[in-house]
Design a protein around this motif. Sequence first.
Motif, short mmCIF file in Angstrom:
data_model
loop_
_atom_site.label_atom_id
_atom_site.label_comp_id
_atom_site.label_asym_id
_atom_site.label_seq_id
_atom_site.Cartn_x
_atom_site.Cartn_y
_atom_site.Cartn_z
N UNK A 81 1.82 10.65 -4.92
CA UNK A 81 1.43 9.34 -4.38
C UNK A 81 1.12 9.47 -2.89
N UNK A 82 1.83 10.36 -2.22
CA UNK A 82 1.53 10.61 -0.80
C UNK A 82 0.12 11.19 -0.64
N UNK A 83 -0.28 12.07 -1.56
CA UNK A 83 -1.64 12.61 -1.55
C UNK A 83 -2.66 11.47 -1.69
N UNK A 90 -4.70 4.30 2.17
CA UNK A 90 -3.89 3.14 1.80
C UNK A 90 -2.42 3.47 1.92
N UNK A 91 -1.57 2.56 1.52
CA UNK A 91 -0.13 2.74 1.67
C UNK A 91 0.49 3.40 0.45
N UNK A 92 1.73 3.86 0.61
CA UNK A 92 2.50 4.41 -0.50
C UNK A 92 2.67 3.33 -1.58
N UNK A 93 2.94 2.10 -1.16
CA UNK A 93 3.09 0.99 -2.12
C UNK A 93 1.81 0.81 -2.93
N UNK A 94 0.65 0.94 -2.29
CA UNK A 94 -0.62 0.85 -3.01
C UNK A 94 -0.74 1.99 -4.02
#
Length: 122
Positions: A81-83, A90-94
């Motif tokens: 997700x960080x990638x 965008x954000x981690x939440x996205x």
Amino acid sequence: TRAELAERLGRARVPLTGNRLARVVMHAELEGIICSGRRAERQSTYALLSERAPKARRLSRDDALATLGQRCFSSHGPATIRDFAWWSGLTIADGKRAVEMIRAKREADGGLTYWSLGDSPP
């Protein structure tokens, strides 16, 4: 071109140069007012987005996020997700929302969680 844009803004009594011009141009691009236009010799130009892409599809935020997630994880997966956040800006939440919406396949390896679509290559 940027120089022509500065000249026209100056004639309209909105004198902008250097960083001020660059920031206004960036803001107009982010707001979907202008975009890259056709090249003028070796110079970049700007065009009204509504004229350059008159039939552009409008997506809801969730639909756009799912489309971006689909593109990222199908072309760059398996990925974290960080990638995705780095790749998309965008954000981690996205990223978490994207993998949820596209039903990405979860894989754990070396203490990290990777997400992919379909079968991952070995």
